[in-house]
Motif scaffolding. Structure first.
Motif, PDB file in Angstrom:
ATOM      1  N   SER A  64       0.946  -1.178   0.056  1.00  0.00           N
ATOM      2  CA  SER A  64      -0.049  -0.041  -0.047  1.00  0.00           C
ATOM      3  C   SER A  64       0.865   1.142   0.106  1.00  0.00           C
ATOM      4  O   SER A  64       2.023   1.274   0.245  1.00  0.00           O
ATOM      5  N   THR A  65       0.416   2.326  -0.356  1.00  0.00           N
ATOM      6  CA  THR A  65       1.249   3.616  -0.510  1.00  0.00           C
ATOM      7  C   THR A  65       0.347   4.575   0.434  1.00  0.00           C
ATOM      8  O   THR A  65      -0.800   4.610   0.880  1.00  0.00           O
ATOM      9  N   GLN A  73       1.499  -0.066  -4.741  1.00  0.00           N
ATOM     10  CA  GLN A  73       2.711  -0.032  -5.576  1.00  0.00           C
ATOM     11  C   GLN A  73       3.183  -1.350  -5.554  1.00  0.00           C
ATOM     12  O   GLN A  73       3.468  -2.316  -4.655  1.00  0.00           O
ATOM     13  N   VAL A  74       3.508  -1.594  -6.995  1.00  0.00           N
ATOM     14  CA  VAL A  74       4.012  -3.083  -7.416  1.00  0.00           C
ATOM     15  C   VAL A  74       5.506  -2.816  -7.162  1.00  0.00           C
ATOM     16  O   VAL A  74       6.282  -2.091  -7.840  1.00  0.00           O
ATOM     17  N   GLY A 225       3.250  -1.273   3.846  1.00  0.00           N
ATOM     18  CA  GLY A 225       1.853  -1.172   4.209  1.00  0.00           C
ATOM     19  C   GLY A 225       1.074  -2.207   3.319  1.00  0.00           C
ATOM     20  O   GLY A 225       1.502  -2.543   2.220  1.00  0.00           O
ATOM     21  N   LEU A 226       0.122  -3.011   4.011  1.00  0.00           N
ATOM     22  CA  LEU A 226      -0.442  -4.142   3.391  1.00  0.00           C
ATOM     23  C   LEU A 226      -1.556  -3.368   2.388  1.00  0.00           C
ATOM     24  O   LEU A 226      -2.137  -2.589   2.587  1.00  0.00           O
ATOM     25  N   HIS A 227      -1.801  -4.388   1.216  1.00  0.00           N
ATOM     26  CA  HIS A 227      -2.765  -3.734   0.198  1.00  0.00           C
ATOM     27  C   HIS A 227      -3.376  -5.198  -0.315  1.00  0.00           C
ATOM     28  O   HIS A 227      -2.773  -5.981  -0.675  1.00  0.00           O
ATOM     29  N   ARG A 284      -6.759  -5.217  10.967  1.00  0.00           N
ATOM     30  CA  ARG A 284      -7.172  -3.798  10.822  1.00  0.00           C
ATOM     31  C   ARG A 284      -6.548  -2.822   9.796  1.00  0.00           C
ATOM     32  O   ARG A 284      -7.324  -2.038   9.246  1.00  0.00           O
ATOM     33  N   GLU A 285      -5.315  -3.088   9.481  1.00  0.00           N
ATOM     34  CA  GLU A 285      -4.697  -1.887   8.640  1.00  0.00           C
ATOM     35  C   GLU A 285      -5.080  -2.597   7.354  1.00  0.00           C
ATOM     36  O   GLU A 285      -5.381  -1.754   6.391  1.00  0.00           O
ATOM     37  N   ASN A 286      -5.215  -3.827   7.189  1.00  0.00           N
ATOM     38  CA  ASN A 286      -5.363  -4.213   5.756  1.00  0.00           C
ATOM     39  C   ASN A 286      -6.882  -3.709   5.397  1.00  0.00           C
ATOM     40  O   ASN A 286      -7.322  -3.378   4.389  1.00  0.00           O
ATOM     41  N   ALA A 287      -7.865  -3.831   6.122  1.00  0.00           N
ATOM     42  CA  ALA A 287      -9.320  -3.461   6.176  1.00  0.00           C
ATOM     43  C   ALA A 287      -9.339  -1.753   5.904  1.00  0.00           C
ATOM     44  O   ALA A 287     -10.084  -1.531   4.868  1.00  0.00           O
TER      45      ALA A 287
END
Length: 323
Positions: A64-65, A73-74, A225-227, A284-287
């Motif tokens: 995640s960005t 972001q890949v 960050g998780l995406h 929670r972060e992913n959600a």
């Protein structure tokens, strides 16, 4: 694609290497990344070679960005093995390892944890056992690029396109040079004050490995960050996912529910509270990351906050309220 920079990339074509221009919005709104297969329009006397399409990715490491409308972001495309590098010269950070493994599992590639700088550890074997407990189903290897310890075993498990992921100072570039058999990647010293390294790798580049396959070195990651990592979390916390199948309620949140098999595992010592807390935190972060582009999910996440605010206002407006 061998290497990507801002607006440019190096591509291997049938006739040899080509430097191509990347046009904003190329192909299906995908920005090409190192490891991608792309379609290139040949150069003419007036126009440079141009990337016109990014082919569908077989696997992709995506984080995640900070952008609220981010689609992720890949970091690497079409990789087969994700080598999560962890320095044994520093205290182990279980949460960071779990986060990186969730990212790796989500990519579709095979994760491997590589413990580097074993020569600077007082008990590398104990550290490996500790990491194995938070990396179910993942091979954990102890290595030292300085002494050569574990390098043959590492080379044996790395297959296809291999990406090295980890923070600056974890020893990725030094490890990469040992695997390559030559000093192709820049390395730098780690600061004694905080154990952090400088970003010696400024871009992502594919390099052929002598034992077969290719290596993709990446700049050090300050934050990951998780995406869209639901599947990655399920695999990174496989024992919790397995325990949850025996919970009384199908939608058990593993907090206070009766008949929760996960909480029972904590009570009997088969699962640590830290491990469950880390799972909840990453969920929670992913959600939250998903809610950035999903209005319905964002409304669901905001509903408890709004309900709490209304309840506080009602209490304050009550004639019996005393500040």
């Amino acid at each position: 694609m061998l290497r990507a920079e801002r607006g440019l990339c190096d591509v291997v074509a049938e006739a040899g290497p080509v430097r191509a221009v990347v046009v904003s919005g190329t192909g299906d709104r995908l920005t090409p990344c190192t490891g991608d297969w792309v379609a290139v329009r040949p150069a003419t006397a007036a126009v440079s070679a141009t990337v016109v399409e990014v082919l569908e990715r077989r696997t992709a490491v995506v984080r995640s960005t900070a952008s609220r409308d981010s689609q992720g972001q890949v970091l690497a495309a079409n990789v087969d093995t994700v080598a999560v590098t962890v320095s044994l010269a520093d205290p182990l950070k279980h949460g960071r390892i779990e986060r990186m493994l969730a990212l790796a599992w989500k990519s579709g590639a095979t994760p491997v944890v590589v413990l580097t700088k074993a020569d600077r550890s007082t008990d590398a074997a104990s550290a490996a056992s500790e990491v194995a407990e938070v990396a179910p189903g993942v091979e954990v290897l102890v290595t030292s690029a300085a002494t050569g310890e574990g390098m043959d075993a590492l080379a044996a498990v790395l297959s296809g396109t291999v990406v090295l992921l980890g923070p600056s100072g974890a020893g990725k570039s030094t490890l990469g040079n040992r695997l390559l058999g030559e000093n192709r990647l820049a390395t730098g010293a780690v600061r004694d004050s905080d154990g952090k390294g400088r970003h010696t790798t400024a871009w992502r580049e594919l390099l052929p490995l002598p034992h077969g396959g290719v290596l993709l070195d990446t700049p050090g990651l300050r934050g990951v960050g998780l995406h869209d990592a639901d599947e990655g979390l399920d695999q990174a916390f496989a024992e919790i996912t397995e325990l949850a199948r025996d919970c009384r309620f199908a939608d058990c949140a593993h907090t206070t529910e009766p008949g929760c098999a996960v909480l029972a595992a904590i009570d009997d010592g088969h699962l640590t509270r830290r491990r469950l807390d880390s799972y909840h935190r990453l969920q929670r972060e992913n959600a939250h990351a998903a809610s950035r582009t999903d209005a319905r999910l964002r409304a669901e996440l905001e509903r408890p906050k709004k309900h709490g605010a209304r309840l506080r206002r009602a209490i304050k407006q009550s004639p019996n309220f005393k500040a």
